[in-house]
Design a protein around this motif. Sequence first.
Motif, PDB file in Angstrom:
ATOM      1  N   ASN A  12      -0.246   9.633  -5.306  1.00 53.32           N
ATOM      2  CA  ASN A  12       0.577  10.984  -4.396  1.00 53.32           C
ATOM      3  C   ASN A  12       0.848  11.616  -5.725  1.00 53.32           C
ATOM      4  OD1 ASN A  12      -0.600  10.641  -2.016  1.00 53.32           O
ATOM      5  ND2 ASN A  12       1.558   9.703  -1.281  1.00 53.32           N
ATOM      6  N   ARG A  13       2.261  10.935  -6.827  1.00 53.62           N
ATOM      7  CA  ARG A  13       2.742  11.689  -7.866  1.00 53.62           C
ATOM      8  C   ARG A  13       2.072  11.454  -8.783  1.00 53.62           C
ATOM      9  NH1 ARG A  13       4.396   9.916 -12.420  1.00 53.62           N
ATOM     10  NH2 ARG A  13       3.837   7.393 -11.335  1.00 53.62           N
TER      11      ARG A  13
ATOM     12  N   THR B  13       1.207  -1.424  -0.074  1.00 54.51           N
ATOM     13  CA  THR B  13      -0.014   0.216   0.460  1.00 54.51           C
ATOM     14  C   THR B  13       1.246   1.292  -0.317  1.00 54.51           C
ATOM     15  OG1 THR B  13      -0.251  -0.402   2.423  1.00 54.51           O
ATOM     16  CG2 THR B  13      -1.944  -0.658   0.641  1.00 54.51           C
ATOM     17  N   ASP B  14       1.956   1.344   0.758  1.00 53.33           N
ATOM     18  CA  ASP B  14       2.445   1.660   0.667  1.00 53.33           C
ATOM     19  C   ASP B  14       3.252   2.615  -0.669  1.00 53.33           C
ATOM     20  OD1 ASP B  14       2.946   2.555   3.941  1.00 53.33           O
ATOM     21  OD2 ASP B  14       4.985   2.550   4.149  1.00 53.33           O
ATOM     22  N   PHE B  15       3.449   1.630  -1.064  1.00 48.07           N
ATOM     23  CA  PHE B  15       4.141   1.785  -2.759  1.00 48.07           C
ATOM     24  C   PHE B  15       2.883   2.669  -3.804  1.00 48.07           C
ATOM     25  CE2 PHE B  15       4.429   0.148  -7.313  1.00 48.07           C
ATOM     26  CZ  PHE B  15       5.578   0.642  -7.825  1.00 48.07           C
TER      27      PHE B  15
ATOM     28  N   THR C 125      -5.901   6.765 -11.847  1.00 51.01           N
ATOM     29  CA  THR C 125      -5.778   6.614 -11.036  1.00 51.01           C
ATOM     30  C   THR C 125      -6.784   5.743 -10.093  1.00 51.01           C
ATOM     31  OG1 THR C 125      -7.734   8.633 -10.432  1.00 51.01           O
ATOM     32  CG2 THR C 125      -5.192   8.907 -10.342  1.00 51.01           C
ATOM     33  N   TYR C 126      -8.440   5.774 -11.668  1.00 46.95           N
ATOM     34  CA  TYR C 126      -9.141   4.638 -11.327  1.00 46.95           C
ATOM     35  C   TYR C 126      -8.456   3.146 -10.298  1.00 46.95           C
ATOM     36  CZ  TYR C 126     -11.457   9.073 -12.274  1.00 46.95           C
ATOM     37  OH  TYR C 126     -12.095   9.440 -13.055  1.00 46.95           O
ATOM     38  N   SER C 127      -8.102   3.231 -10.803  1.00 51.81           N
ATOM     39  CA  SER C 127      -7.978   1.343 -10.743  1.00 51.81           C
ATOM     40  C   SER C 127      -6.557   1.357  -9.125  1.00 51.81           C
ATOM     41  CB  SER C 127      -7.495   1.047 -11.895  1.00 51.81           C
ATOM     42  OG  SER C 127      -5.982   1.487 -12.179  1.00 51.81           O
TER      43      SER C 127
END
Length: 424
Positions: free
Chosen positions: A54-55, A46-48, A79-81
């Motif tokens: 965010n990018r 999730t961090d990745f 971003t949706y997926s």
Amino acid sequence: MLTINLIREKKEFVIERLKVKNFKAEEIIDKILELDTSRREIQSKTDFLQSEMNRISKEIGTLMKNGNKAEAEAAREKTYSLKEEIKTLSGKLIPIDNDLKTEIVRLPNLPHESVPDGFGADDNVTVKQGGVIPQLHETALPHWELIKKYDIIDFDLGIKLTGAGFPVYKGKGAKLERALVSFFLDEGEKAGYTEIMPPIMVNEDSGFGTGQLPDKEGQMYHATPDNFYLIPTAEVPVTNIYRDVILTADELPKKNMAYTPCFRREAGSWGADVRGLNRLHQFDKVEIVRIAHPDHSYESLNEMVSHVENLVSKLGLPYRILRLCGGDMSFTSALTYDFEVWSAAQKRWLEVSSVSNFESFQANRLKCRFKEKGGKQTRLVHTLNGSALALPRIVAALLENNQTESGIKIPAVLVPYTGFDTIG
RNA sequence: GGAGAGGUGGCAGAGUGGUCGAUUGCGGCGGUCUCGAAAACCGUUGUUCGCCUUCCGGCGAACCGGGGGUUCGAAUCCCCCCCUCUCCGCCA
């Protein structure tokens, strides 16, 4: 609670140590490690993904600012997926975190290496005995008779007002109680403890911090409309002063003491040997609490033991100090010394103090940490506490041991506080 | 109990949708100057989790009372809860 790092790095050691407390940890620890592994795995993923998210979001911001609508829209599509994926993953994380916490909180503290093996009171080790056991005259009475004879403590009246286990102290009995509290606090002050008068009801967070909640809620009185708990010991509010606090090493050790009434439901613990003052629902106690540097906490523990020993000696009570065996220790403690005084008419030892080092077990729940001066890293503190002292059994022993044909003699150290030297 | 205001980093106090973990001031820490100190100036300054690293550390994520929601993006918008303050009432 134990830290996850310790469990992760020294699994076998933890299991071995907990055997001293007769606790089979293997199964729980396996479950913990399994949960911990998947937790970290999911966290990394999730961090990745979040960092990708965010990018792109920042990119969209820049594109919008430059009026580049078409590209911004294209980026948004991406971003949706991602968003969906993050939602699914972090949804998995919540139950894992919860399970991990429930499991880890079930593990007791590790006993110190000096803790003797054993299952119960018979396996405790007497490390010291002091004072002289008095020989009483033929007609000597147990304290529950003495308090009636001299009309100084009234159990029946307590039953009328509240219920069993809530005694009413009257006249010289009340004065003696107040004298003992003052004596204990003055001695504590001489030993460098700062007096605290805390609330005697606490919230749930405080109950968790020192380890009463979630497991021992049945032992505390609960004020339900506000969800407050009556404290079973001043340890709870006083130690929780340091909840969510980061200290500096030069502030340690913190030395606090508090007189408070203590409330215990004692559910299911009534039976033989609980007559009179031996076990109550409400009683008075002066507690000493220390927040110590982990490298020096056992020096603190020894000082606290000496302090308590000094108190019982000054009162002239025969005492013994026990090092509790693994089976008799509390869930949270790493090393405990119990103090018992001799109750001459009952002809038995009564526990009047329990002095413990909890090492970082409570500190980890409390999130109480410190930093070395100029240092960056935080470390958990060690917490310690001890009764200095609990009053009712002290009163019981004083009354029984000091009784004479002509009345009960008050120890010399207390006379300046009571204003009388005999109850008769 | 009634009415209103507000909760932002150690403290004070900005920030009302786009590099904001967050302007600035104070405090703290380090340095320059000094015999030393003060002042001045310069620099630095939170926590938790994950990954990497022999140490130093590096990278990423999260945190602006707590929880949920809207959005590509929330300290900023919406909902619920908690807490604090002010005024009125009551009162040890």
